[in-house]
Design an enzyme around this catalytic site. Structure first.
Site, PDB file in Angstrom:
ATOM      1  N   MET A 250       0.825  -1.205   0.000  1.00  0.00           N
ATOM      2  CA  MET A 250       0.000   0.000   0.000  1.00  0.00           C
ATOM      3  C   MET A 250       0.867   1.266   0.000  1.00  0.00           C
ATOM      4  O   MET A 250       0.535   2.257  -0.639  1.00  0.00           O
ATOM      5  CB  MET A 250      -0.926   0.009   1.226  1.00  0.00           C
ATOM      6  CG  MET A 250      -2.106  -0.924   1.100  1.00  0.00           C
ATOM      7  SD  MET A 250      -3.242  -0.510  -0.255  1.00  0.00           S
ATOM      8  CE  MET A 250      -4.298   0.693   0.572  1.00  0.00           C
TER       9      MET A 250
ATOM     10  N   THR B 248      -6.756  -0.504  11.206  1.00  0.00           N
ATOM     11  CA  THR B 248      -7.767  -0.695  12.250  1.00  0.00           C
ATOM     12  C   THR B 248      -7.048  -0.938  13.577  1.00  0.00           C
ATOM     13  O   THR B 248      -5.835  -0.883  13.643  1.00  0.00           O
ATOM     14  CB  THR B 248      -8.622  -1.933  11.928  1.00  0.00           C
ATOM     15  OG1 THR B 248      -7.732  -3.021  11.666  1.00  0.00           O
ATOM     16  CG2 THR B 248      -9.484  -1.688  10.711  1.00  0.00           C
TER      17      THR B 248
ATOM     18  N   ALA C 273      -9.080   5.662   9.215  1.00  0.00           N
ATOM     19  CA  ALA C 273     -10.115   5.101   8.329  1.00  0.00           C
ATOM     20  C   ALA C 273      -9.805   3.647   8.016  1.00  0.00           C
ATOM     21  O   ALA C 273      -8.832   3.365   7.331  1.00  0.00           O
ATOM     22  CB  ALA C 273     -10.190   5.917   7.045  1.00  0.00           C
TER      23      ALA C 273
ATOM     24  N   HIS D 137     -14.114 -12.989  -1.627  1.00  0.00           N
ATOM     25  CA  HIS D 137     -12.704 -12.619  -1.491  1.00  0.00           C
ATOM     26  C   HIS D 137     -11.833 -13.750  -2.032  1.00  0.00           C
ATOM     27  O   HIS D 137     -12.328 -14.835  -2.327  1.00  0.00           O
ATOM     28  CB  HIS D 137     -12.370 -12.329  -0.027  1.00  0.00           C
ATOM     29  CG  HIS D 137     -12.807 -10.972   0.425  1.00  0.00           C
ATOM     30  ND1 HIS D 137     -14.079 -10.720   0.865  1.00  0.00           N
ATOM     31  CD2 HIS D 137     -12.139  -9.781   0.480  1.00  0.00           C
ATOM     32  CE1 HIS D 137     -14.180  -9.434   1.180  1.00  0.00           C
ATOM     33  NE2 HIS D 137     -13.027  -8.836   0.958  1.00  0.00           N
TER      34      HIS D 137
ATOM     35  N   LYS E 223      -7.905 -15.921   1.992  1.00  0.00           N
ATOM     36  CA  LYS E 223      -8.326 -15.084   3.129  1.00  0.00           C
ATOM     37  C   LYS E 223      -8.631 -15.963   4.326  1.00  0.00           C
ATOM     38  O   LYS E 223      -9.254 -17.012   4.202  1.00  0.00           O
ATOM     39  CB  LYS E 223      -9.572 -14.273   2.733  1.00  0.00           C
ATOM     40  CG  LYS E 223      -9.988 -13.230   3.785  1.00  0.00           C
ATOM     41  CD  LYS E 223     -11.158 -12.399   3.265  1.00  0.00           C
ATOM     42  CE  LYS E 223     -11.734 -11.465   4.336  1.00  0.00           C
ATOM     43  NZ  LYS E 223     -10.772 -10.454   4.814  1.00  0.00           N
TER      44      LYS E 223
ATOM     45  N   GLY F 171     -14.568  -8.125   7.249  1.00  0.00           N
ATOM     46  CA  GLY F 171     -14.834  -6.957   8.089  1.00  0.00           C
ATOM     47  C   GLY F 171     -15.851  -6.019   7.462  1.00  0.00           C
ATOM     48  O   GLY F 171     -16.755  -5.522   8.138  1.00  0.00           O
TER      49      GLY F 171
END
Lengths: 253, 253, 253, 253
Positions: free
Chosen positions: A1, A88, A112, A142, A146, A152
């Site tokens: 990211m 989170t 966020a 997904h 996962k 979530g």
């Protein structure tokens, strides 16, 4: 990211990259080269405080992990830098504390869990529709590696639907599962189904049913990079905010 | 549609059927028997004014056609009966005139081209999403004998999207249609596609695309009867309204 | 379903309705009037053997229930009438026995749990795709009053997929259900999800996932009447068949 | 695409990378480093004939362009190397000629406009379904910068459907386009609709409609890399083939 953020900042003429934090164990690296772009003169550093002290940015974007995010946010605020945090794991007490620091400094901040405008609209519309269509199920898709099910985002959607709709336990009370689990996970009167397949990144469909009709709201996310328009919006909006905001939805009107 | 309304009224203990208008050329028929229910004592009549004069209802529901709807609405108002009208074709001037009569009489009325709560939410959500996702196309599906394309609902949706989004002419400016019409109908910078197939009643999907994601809002209508919850809501709400309302969306909050 | 069959037969000029069996407790009824059509001269009878004896049809269509279907089939065969049976519940031994009778009489018969050509193609394509795409999940949708989950059709589809694909236990071996049942019902390495909502008649989607792509096969059934083209095909094909056929798929090439 | 092929070959222990052709103007580059992998000892070369002469591979994979593909294929065959070609633009005469050379050399070759197993199954199933469901429309989705509409895959699908189904001009003969082009592109009695949106890579849905039901076959491709399983299969199967095969579908049974 982190790389996606660097790329997005470099591609927006209104934004300027002044520092980048990352793993520096392999020697000095220019942030541009990390993302397949020309050199920028910004060398990746390992220590956040040092980097902020030298570069004095307006905004820090952090997509690390729940453990690092709290100290990183405090460091940013100590230097008067507005934090835009994409992880989170903050407790309500921590958020209250960070909000107080923000206000003392007269600056804004954002925590966020989800920066996808599409996902946030999907949740918002689902809550709105649940008022008129109390019969609903959620199907989320997904990748097949996962670990947790349901996702979530689907649980957050279920929460918002629950708050908006009249209380209702759906389905036939005498329903019977010939194969256990076929009816999905139970959440406050309705069901969530988690599909896991290779080739899928993150998709969710919320289906409402009523006599003679169905209404579906579906968000398909193909790529992490889909979060970047939201991060971009946040970086710009945070400049005119005071206090710590929780949830990107507050930046959409 | 008239039969669906009769059925719906008979099935709601809060409502009472006091008159029904229809073709009476085959002799006296009880309104109940028309819809496969026990006799109700309400005989179908052919003349609206006579029926209203005798039965003095609170509300008239009219699903006739553009030509009959205006005189029927005027007749209802003359008898102090609230009209709930499910046809299109009223001019803005006619609506202003009917609103004036309503207000003089101190009663309410509703003209609604679409009573489907699902379709109205689809349009509303589409307009909201267009603010954040300006790239959009509409695909609508109807039975293969439908005469006009695109559908009235899709044009109405396009209108609402146009008002909400930034101006944008989508697509590659050098785009070329190898088969004419492949790219659909052009509406203010975006496209509407009309699919016509047997087995389909009325469906519409509004697709928004942005980097790395798509957002879809889809309404599937399988049956005329899907409009009845909306008509039911309208009949009840009209009792506490003054003036002529245009569009069922005003009855949803 | 019986009414749909009567209607379909009356609407096909190649077919002729010669008898109809039903509840006769309310007095003599013409089969045409039962389905909103002009009188046909065929009065509904209560006794199957009597009706066959008088009318001597080529074919009997039976959509009763597992208990009545076996004796009805035997009665039909006793009169040399070809049975087209739309119920489940026959044992393999019963089918062998009925096949023997058919062959002795030199006529054909069909027992078909599903007459929907679309559903049968969906199952066939799913089995074909599973050979190349072993990662798959099934999502099926039915009305919210359905008692059993997953549906018979989805289990049949799962069976066919299992036979066609390489053995595979999908998903992350360390996967964890935060809400029990979220991952659906387990069938031989993959999952079936059952959605139950008002407004839905019968829908099923089979989703295959592979690196960078998904393939979906979806059948939406809106109405019992969707089975009638299959029944029509069966009535015509049965005339040139000898022996008892199990499964309508054998009538498609 | 070349990089994806290199990556795929390096990741399959059954395959060995022995040469790579590309742009060498920036100096000697190891093929591994091009795709973010460790050095392989295979240096990218610019001249195909030289590379084949030195490395003597079993198979050449070519994803260049219509202009280069023919000479490249001839060069490969001259060195006894089996060509697997992923471009379009060959004339029927060229294919006949290449087939002759293949047979003379006793080796196989493949020219395939589409290596996506999912897309090929979608086309195959569509042709099969068209036999039973003659009413059909195609909706294809691609990125908003694509130049041509409809897509090559949708036209190929339309061709296969046309060959399989009974002749039929769909729709209401008195149909009227309120907005020109809304009904899509006309192909032999049915319609193709091309949606162009950012966030979409390549998707296609073929929708069949019949009384009371619809059948949908949908392929979503998110990434070029989705073609690689097909290329991998082709490399392995080509070893046991003689002659030039046109179309990857012949490698699926």
């Amino acid at each position: 990211m982190g790389r996606e953020v660097v790329k997005m900042v470099l591609e927006d003429p209104e934004l300027q990259l002044v520092a980048a934090i990352g793993n520096t164990s392999t020697g000095a690296v220019d942030a541009g080269s990390l993302v397949g772009k020309p050199d920028t003169g910004v060398i990746v550093l390992s220590n956040l405080a040092d980097a902020l002290s030298v570069s004095r940015p307006d905004v820090l974007v952090d997509f690390t992990n729940p453990k690092s995010a709290m100290p990183n946010t405090e460091t940013a605020l100590a230097y008067g830098v507005r934090p835009v945090i994409g992880t989170t794991g903050f407790t309500p007490e921590q958020i209250v504390e960070l909000d107080k620091i923000c206000r003392d400094k007269g600056i804004g901040g954002l925590i966020a869990p989800n920066f996808s405008i599409g996902a946030i609209l999907m949740m918002k519309f689902s809550a709105m529709a649940a008022k008129y269509f109390p019969h609903v199920e959620i199907i989320e898709y997904h990748g097949d590696q996962k670990l947790d099910a349901p996702s979530g985002t689907s649980i957050k959607t279920a929460e918002l639907i629950s708050q908006a709709r009249q209380e209702l336990r759906q389905g036939n009370p005498n329903e019977e599962e010939v194969i256990e689990g076929a009816r999905g996970g139970y959440y406050d009167g309705f069901r969530i189904h988690s599909v896991r397949l290779p080739g899928v990144f993150a998709q969710q469909e919320v289906v409402f049913g009523a006599f003679g009709q169905t209404l579906k709201i579906r968000h398909d996310s193909f790529d992490r990079a889909g979060y970047m328009p939201g991060v971009n919006t946040a970086i710009k909006k945070i400049m005119s905010v005071t206090g710590m905001v929780y949830g990107f939805e507050h930046f959409l009107d």
